[in-house]
Design a protein around this motif. Sequence first.
Motif, PDB file in Angstrom:
ATOM      1  N   LEU A   1       0.801  -0.920  -0.119  1.00 46.80           N
ATOM      2  CA  LEU A   1       0.435  -0.105   0.116  1.00 46.80           C
ATOM      3  C   LEU A   1       1.005   1.188   1.127  1.00 46.80           C
ATOM      4  O   LEU A   1       0.865   2.181  -1.085  1.00 46.80           O
ATOM      5  N   ARG A   2       1.772   1.448   0.964  1.00 46.35           N
ATOM      6  CA  ARG A   2       2.718   2.616   0.790  1.00 46.35           C
ATOM      7  C   ARG A   2       3.487   2.259  -0.499  1.00 46.35           C
ATOM      8  O   ARG A   2       3.627   3.401  -0.502  1.00 46.35           O
ATOM      9  N   GLY A   3       4.004   1.338  -0.735  1.00 46.31           N
ATOM     10  CA  GLY A   3       4.421   1.448  -2.078  1.00 46.31           C
ATOM     11  C   GLY A   3       3.470   2.419  -3.160  1.00 46.31           C
ATOM     12  O   GLY A   3       4.209   3.262  -4.758  1.00 46.31           O
ATOM     13  N   ALA A   4       2.866   1.718  -3.386  1.00 51.36           N
ATOM     14  CA  ALA A   4       1.562   3.108  -3.622  1.00 51.36           C
ATOM     15  C   ALA A   4       1.323   4.367  -3.826  1.00 51.36           C
ATOM     16  O   ALA A   4       1.402   4.991  -5.118  1.00 51.36           O
ATOM     17  N   LEU A   5       2.110   5.296  -2.923  1.00 46.58           N
ATOM     18  CA  LEU A   5       1.817   6.420  -3.224  1.00 46.58           C
ATOM     19  C   LEU A   5       3.539   7.079  -3.261  1.00 46.58           C
ATOM     20  O   LEU A   5       3.040   7.925  -2.948  1.00 46.58           O
ATOM     21  N   ARG A   6       4.171   6.582  -3.460  1.00 42.92           N
ATOM     22  CA  ARG A   6       5.744   6.158  -3.522  1.00 42.92           C
ATOM     23  C   ARG A   6       5.585   7.529  -4.309  1.00 42.92           C
ATOM     24  O   ARG A   6       6.781   8.637  -4.553  1.00 42.92           O
ATOM     25  N   GLU A   7       5.459   7.631  -5.948  1.00 45.76           N
ATOM     26  CA  GLU A   7       5.544   8.321  -7.173  1.00 45.76           C
ATOM     27  C   GLU A   7       5.100   9.767  -6.171  1.00 45.76           C
ATOM     28  O   GLU A   7       6.162  11.091  -6.658  1.00 45.76           O
ATOM     29  N   ILE A   8       3.481  10.131  -5.952  1.00 44.81           N
ATOM     30  CA  ILE A   8       3.165  10.945  -5.106  1.00 44.81           C
ATOM     31  C   ILE A   8       4.095  11.797  -4.648  1.00 44.81           C
ATOM     32  O   ILE A   8       4.397  13.078  -4.290  1.00 44.81           O
ATOM     33  N   LEU A   9       4.555  10.834  -3.560  1.00 41.77           N
ATOM     34  CA  LEU A   9       5.674  11.454  -1.976  1.00 41.77           C
ATOM     35  C   LEU A   9       7.025  12.022  -2.405  1.00 41.77           C
ATOM     36  O   LEU A   9       7.140  12.986  -1.851  1.00 41.77           O
ATOM     37  N   SER A  10       6.914  11.399  -3.720  1.00 40.42           N
ATOM     38  CA  SER A  10       8.460  11.752  -4.102  1.00 40.42           C
ATOM     39  C   SER A  10       8.317  13.182  -4.832  1.00 40.42           C
ATOM     40  O   SER A  10       9.267  14.030  -4.909  1.00 40.42           O
ATOM     41  N   HIS A  11       7.297  13.699  -5.457  1.00 43.13           N
ATOM     42  CA  HIS A  11       7.176  14.478  -6.062  1.00 43.13           C
ATOM     43  C   HIS A  11       7.029  15.789  -4.910  1.00 43.13           C
ATOM     44  O   HIS A  11       7.193  16.854  -5.274  1.00 43.13           O
ATOM     45  N   LEU A  12       6.448  15.310  -4.198  1.00 45.56           N
ATOM     46  CA  LEU A  12       5.981  16.148  -3.111  1.00 45.56           C
ATOM     47  C   LEU A  12       7.449  16.526  -2.129  1.00 45.56           C
ATOM     48  O   LEU A  12       7.365  18.083  -2.334  1.00 45.56           O
ATOM     49  N   ASP A  13       8.061  15.436  -2.108  1.00 47.03           N
ATOM     50  CA  ASP A  13       9.825  15.877  -1.428  1.00 47.03           C
ATOM     51  C   ASP A  13      10.516  16.756  -1.973  1.00 47.03           C
ATOM     52  O   ASP A  13      10.702  17.802  -2.289  1.00 47.03           O
ATOM     53  N   LEU A  14      10.508  16.625  -3.577  1.00 40.97           N
ATOM     54  CA  LEU A  14      11.414  17.875  -4.775  1.00 40.97           C
ATOM     55  C   LEU A  14      10.397  19.424  -4.956  1.00 40.97           C
ATOM     56  O   LEU A  14      11.541  19.263  -4.472  1.00 40.97           O
ATOM     57  N   ALA A  15       8.868  18.981  -4.421  1.00 39.84           N
ATOM     58  CA  ALA A  15       8.367  20.043  -4.559  1.00 39.84           C
ATOM     59  C   ALA A  15       8.676  20.799  -3.245  1.00 39.84           C
ATOM     60  O   ALA A  15       8.603  22.364  -3.314  1.00 39.84           O
ATOM     61  N   VAL A  16       9.336  20.494  -2.107  1.00 41.24           N
ATOM     62  CA  VAL A  16      10.111  21.537  -0.507  1.00 41.24           C
ATOM     63  C   VAL A  16      11.276  20.958  -0.617  1.00 41.24           C
ATOM     64  O   VAL A  16      11.460  21.462   0.371  1.00 41.24           O
ATOM     65  N   LEU A  17      12.448  20.601  -1.932  1.00 38.52           N
ATOM     66  CA  LEU A  17      13.376  20.167  -1.152  1.00 38.52           C
ATOM     67  C   LEU A  17      13.929  21.501  -1.633  1.00 38.52           C
ATOM     68  O   LEU A  17      14.122  22.789  -2.037  1.00 38.52           O
ATOM     69  N   GLY A  18      14.933  21.766  -0.565  1.00 34.82           N
ATOM     70  CA  GLY A  18      15.873  23.250  -0.213  1.00 34.82           C
ATOM     71  C   GLY A  18      16.474  23.379  -1.106  1.00 34.82           C
ATOM     72  O   GLY A  18      16.935  22.196  -1.631  1.00 34.82           O
ATOM     73  N   GLU A  19      17.480  24.074  -1.956  1.00 35.93           N
ATOM     74  CA  GLU A  19      18.552  24.190  -2.872  1.00 35.93           C
ATOM     75  C   GLU A  19      19.515  23.235  -2.448  1.00 35.93           C
ATOM     76  O   GLU A  19      19.416  23.121  -4.031  1.00 35.93           O
ATOM     77  N   TYR A  20      20.467  23.519  -1.728  1.00 34.96           N
ATOM     78  CA  TYR A  20      21.601  22.811  -1.459  1.00 34.96           C
ATOM     79  C   TYR A  20      20.897  20.645  -1.022  1.00 34.96           C
ATOM     80  O   TYR A  20      22.173  19.754  -0.743  1.00 34.96           O
ATOM     81  N   ALA A  21      19.676  20.675  -0.995  1.00 36.00           N
ATOM     82  CA  ALA A  21      19.394  19.542   0.217  1.00 36.00           C
ATOM     83  C   ALA A  21      19.736  18.476  -0.676  1.00 36.00           C
ATOM     84  O   ALA A  21      19.173  18.434  -2.404  1.00 36.00           O
ATOM     85  N   GLU A  22      18.777  16.863  -0.291  1.00 33.43           N
ATOM     86  CA  GLU A  22      18.855  15.428  -1.303  1.00 33.43           C
ATOM     87  C   GLU A  22      17.809  15.684  -1.129  1.00 33.43           C
ATOM     88  O   GLU A  22      17.430  15.250   0.137  1.00 33.43           O
TER      89      GLU A  22
END
Length: 201
Positions: free
Chosen positions: A79-100
């Motif tokens: 179930l959690r794997g099905a949410l990975r793509e959405i979470l990845s895009h959210l993570d990239l959207a709020v990523l700091g300038e020099y953050a990984e």
Amino acid sequence: MKKNSVNRLILFAPLVVFGLAGSYFLVVFLRETGEGAFKNSLLPELIGFCLEGFFLVGLFSLVQRLLERDRKDELRRSLRGALREILSHLDLAVLGEYAEPASSQSLEDDPQSVATLIVKLNERELDLDNMANIKAAAGRNLRTMHDLIPVAAQLSADHMRWWLALADSVRHLSEAKDKASVTFSAHRFLANLAEFDGLHL
């Protein structure tokens, strides 16, 4: 009485029966002073039978519970794997300038990653490109989330309830028309996911 409580009672009832019966026969055996046939043959066999039953049922119950826990953990991971793509895009959207960016494993398995995303989403504004990516990911995964509702139901009624709430928030996210709607739906999605992660198997 909840289903889990009934299942636990069914598993442990024979264990209690064998344990009490074995203890009773052992007390009778120790108190018996005569050397009759009952003491010499039948009573020790009854004690042995009860002890064997106690340990066998206990071992079976333990193995069954471990297997059931592993099965439910695999279902939760799917179930959690099905949410990975959405979470990845959210993570990239709020990523700091020099953050990984967060790893896929962290996004799938670590509840703290959801709390971190909630904090970052409060601190940063989403740009148009990131909003479009989040909306597109939500649209691609919405049908899969609906298909996985029976899987969530196998975990518990609470898991299914929060999974339905997650699916609804993803639908709103895919249909959002402006920045405020996307941000609100993203917050709602993460809040529902935090509740889902907090449920016990």
